[in-house]
Design an enzyme around this catalytic site. Structure first.
Site, short mmCIF file in Angstrom:
data_model
loop_
_atom_site.label_atom_id
_atom_site.label_comp_id
_atom_site.label_asym_id
_atom_site.label_seq_id
_atom_site.Cartn_x
_atom_site.Cartn_y
_atom_site.Cartn_z
N HIS A 95 -1.00 -7.10 5.88
CA HIS A 95 0.28 -7.48 6.47
C HIS A 95 1.41 -6.70 5.78
O HIS A 95 1.54 -6.73 4.55
CB HIS A 95 0.54 -8.98 6.27
CG HIS A 95 -0.40 -9.88 7.00
ND1 HIS A 95 -1.29 -9.45 7.95
CD2 HIS A 95 -0.58 -11.24 6.91
CE1 HIS A 95 -1.98 -10.48 8.43
NE2 HIS A 95 -1.57 -11.58 7.80
N CYS A 134 -1.07 -16.29 4.17
CA CYS A 134 -1.29 -14.91 3.70
C CYS A 134 0.01 -14.12 3.48
O CYS A 134 0.15 -13.40 2.49
CB CYS A 134 -2.21 -14.17 4.66
SG CYS A 134 -1.98 -14.60 6.39
N1 LIG Z 1 -7.47 -14.81 8.46
C1 LIG Z 1 -6.59 -14.79 7.50
O1 LIG Z 1 -6.01 -13.74 7.16
C2 LIG Z 1 -6.23 -16.06 6.75
C3 LIG Z 1 -5.37 -15.96 5.66
C4 LIG Z 1 -5.03 -17.10 4.94
C5 LIG Z 1 -5.54 -18.32 5.34
N2 LIG Z 1 -6.38 -18.41 6.41
C6 LIG Z 1 -6.92 -19.73 6.77
O2 LIG Z 1 -8.32 -19.72 6.42
C7 LIG Z 1 -9.05 -20.53 7.34
C8 LIG Z 1 -10.13 -19.70 8.00
O3 LIG Z 1 -9.53 -18.65 8.75
P1 LIG Z 1 -10.37 -17.50 9.45
O4 LIG Z 1 -9.35 -16.49 9.83
O5 LIG Z 1 -11.53 -17.10 8.63
O6 LIG Z 1 -10.92 -18.24 10.78
P2 LIG Z 1 -12.21 -17.91 11.67
O7 LIG Z 1 -12.56 -16.46 11.57
O8 LIG Z 1 -11.91 -18.46 13.00
O9 LIG Z 1 -13.39 -18.76 10.99
C9 LIG Z 1 -13.46 -20.17 11.08
C10 LIG Z 1 -14.70 -20.68 10.37
O10 LIG Z 1 -14.71 -22.11 10.47
C11 LIG Z 1 -15.94 -22.54 11.04
N3 LIG Z 1 -15.73 -23.73 11.90
C12 LIG Z 1 -15.06 -23.80 13.09
N4 LIG Z 1 -15.11 -25.08 13.58
C13 LIG Z 1 -15.82 -25.80 12.67
C14 LIG Z 1 -16.23 -27.16 12.62
N5 LIG Z 1 -15.93 -28.03 13.59
N6 LIG Z 1 -16.95 -27.57 11.54
C15 LIG Z 1 -17.28 -26.70 10.55
N7 LIG Z 1 -16.93 -25.40 10.57
C16 LIG Z 1 -16.21 -24.94 11.61
C17 LIG Z 1 -16.45 -21.36 11.88
O11 LIG Z 1 -17.84 -21.51 12.01
P3 LIG Z 1 -18.68 -21.02 13.32
O12 LIG Z 1 -18.78 -19.53 13.22
O13 LIG Z 1 -19.99 -21.70 13.13
O14 LIG Z 1 -17.91 -21.50 14.52
C18 LIG Z 1 -16.03 -20.21 10.96
O15 LIG Z 1 -16.98 -20.06 9.93
C19 LIG Z 1 -8.01 -21.10 8.33
O16 LIG Z 1 -7.60 -22.37 7.90
C20 LIG Z 1 -6.87 -20.09 8.23
O17 LIG Z 1 -5.64 -20.63 8.60
C21 LIG Z 1 -6.74 -17.31 7.12
#
Ligand SMILES: NC(=O)c1ccc[n+]([C@@H]2O[C@H](COP(=O)([O-])OP(=O)(O)OC[C@H]3O[C@@H](n4cnc5c(N)ncnc54)[C@H](OP(=O)(O)O)[C@@H]3O)[C@@H](O)[C@H]2O)c1
Length: 354
Positions: free
Chosen positions: A242, A150
């Protein structure tokens, strides 16, 4: 226009929710599947998700049954495009398996960003890197396209107009919102009223990804840019957006008006193509001495579908060939779901998606 059957993987997470919101009534994509972990699978989306986006859960998603994230289930749903918001460790194998089955994967996860044959695409910055998918081993089938971390997305958008003045080095300090760490990322006890001067692996990602994005592509792949990038990252108790303090060294001594003009007049291919999620102005310049701010500038970007897709630049200062400025990027929209959607829109318009 034909709509592509599409799935959001990781639909209950903070980025997954942003996808569900942004894909509501999208002209190119029809969300026919949502997937998550075992814990949420089998429940209706409206019952499983803890909605953090404001407003209502879009009608189309409320009653969709969440699938467990598996190749077989997505194949059964005849999904053609997948937006991945999975944790990197989970994304690693399944994204490859989906591409092998002919599915086009657009991913936010870090897992494949530095693979030699996978582009980190920000279509205003390095649209030519999309061609790298032609070298992926599942040739003629699906492919994987990633977008950057990000903070990097905001940084490279802000740096792109400065390349014309001979950019030689970059120092960036980030003040990153809590939502960047996911739904369960940082404990309130640690972050409330606080700043934590460490985000695991973030500095390394910013430096490596920036050099890859600015790299030149030829028949042998991407040759990383010879650019010195030095970053320091902090987690702050803001919710979204950010803030980045950026210091660059240029080859030329350019006046402030020219620099400000270069930011404000910058446009890329998504703007030329009028892609649905492209902001009319990718970089907005603020003249006020106290901008940009996360609270005031996180939603920058027009028209409505591009809200949060513009980065905001302000407090531009210079001493000879050194230029300082602040930049604000919405980490969930421009830094994650929004750029991922823009990449897929661009892939469709480029006829790389059948
Ligand atoms: N947050 C940001 O600003 C941002 C920016 C750029 C990139 N990213 C990237 O985007 C991705 C998601 O980030 P996030 O911030 O949205 O994370 P998050 O809020 O922790 O969400 C994770 C998601 O993945 C699912 N998940 C977890 N374990 C799993 C498994 N074993 N099998 C299938 N699904 C699973 C969760 O489902 P449940 O609810 O069912 O557990 C949830 O839907 C990451 O790779 C992160 O590095 C994030």
């Amino acid at each position: 226009m034909k709509k592509y059957k599409t799935c959001v993987m990781g639909c209950t997470g903070i980025v997954g929710q942003q996808f569900v919101k942004m894909l509501n009534a999208h002209p190119y994509f029809e969300i026919t599947a949502l997937s998550s972990s075992k814990q949420s699978a089998g429940k209706k989306y409206g019952n499983a998700v803890i909605w953090s986006m404001g407003g209502d859960i879009p009608e189309y998603a409320k009653d969709l049954m969440i699938l467990e994230t598996s190749v077989e289930l997505l194949m059964k749903k005849e999904v053609k495009i997948v937006f991945s918001a999975l944790p990197s460790t989970i994304a690693k194998d399944i994204e490859v398996a989906l591409a092998k089955e002919g599915i086009y994967v657009f991913s936010n996860a870090n897992a494949h960003r530095m693979d030699d044959d996978v582009p980190i695409l920000i279509p205003e910055v390095n649209p030519e890197h999309f061609d790298l998918v032609k070298t992926q081993s599942y040739k003629g089938k699906g492919f994987i396209v990633t977008n950057s971390n990000c903070s990097t997305t905001g940084l490279v958008l802000g740096l792109k107009p400065l390349l014309d003045f001979g950019l030689t080095s970059v120092i960036v300090t980030t003040y990153q919102a809590i939502s960047g760490a996911g739904r369960h990322g940082v404990s309130s006890l640690d972050i409330l009223g606080n700043i934590i001067p460490h985000i695991k692996e973030e500095e390394d990602k910013i430096e490596r990804e920036t050099r890859k994005i600015f790299g030149k592509i030829d028949k042998e792949g991407i040759k990383e840019a010879n650019l010195e990038v030095n970053s320091s990252c902090c987690r702050t108790s803001t919710r979204e957006g950010h803030l980045e303090s950026i210091v660059v060294e240029l080859n030329e001594d350019v006046d402030l008006e020219t620099i400000s003009g270069a930011f404000g007049s910058f446009r890329g291919i998504p703007q030329e193509m009028r892609l649905p999620t492209a902001p009319e102005m990718p970089i907005i310049v603020r003249a006020e001495e106290n901008r940009p701010q996360p609270l005031l500038d996180k939603d920058a970007g027009t028209p409505g579908r591009a809200k949060g897709m513009a980065v905001t630049v302000g407090r531009i200062r210079k001493k000879a060939k050194r230029v300082n400025f602040f930049l604000l990027v919405n980490n969930l929209i421009r830094g994650a779901a929004g750029t991922c959607i823009l990449n897929a829109e661009y892939g469709i318009k480029k006829n790389l998606i059948k």
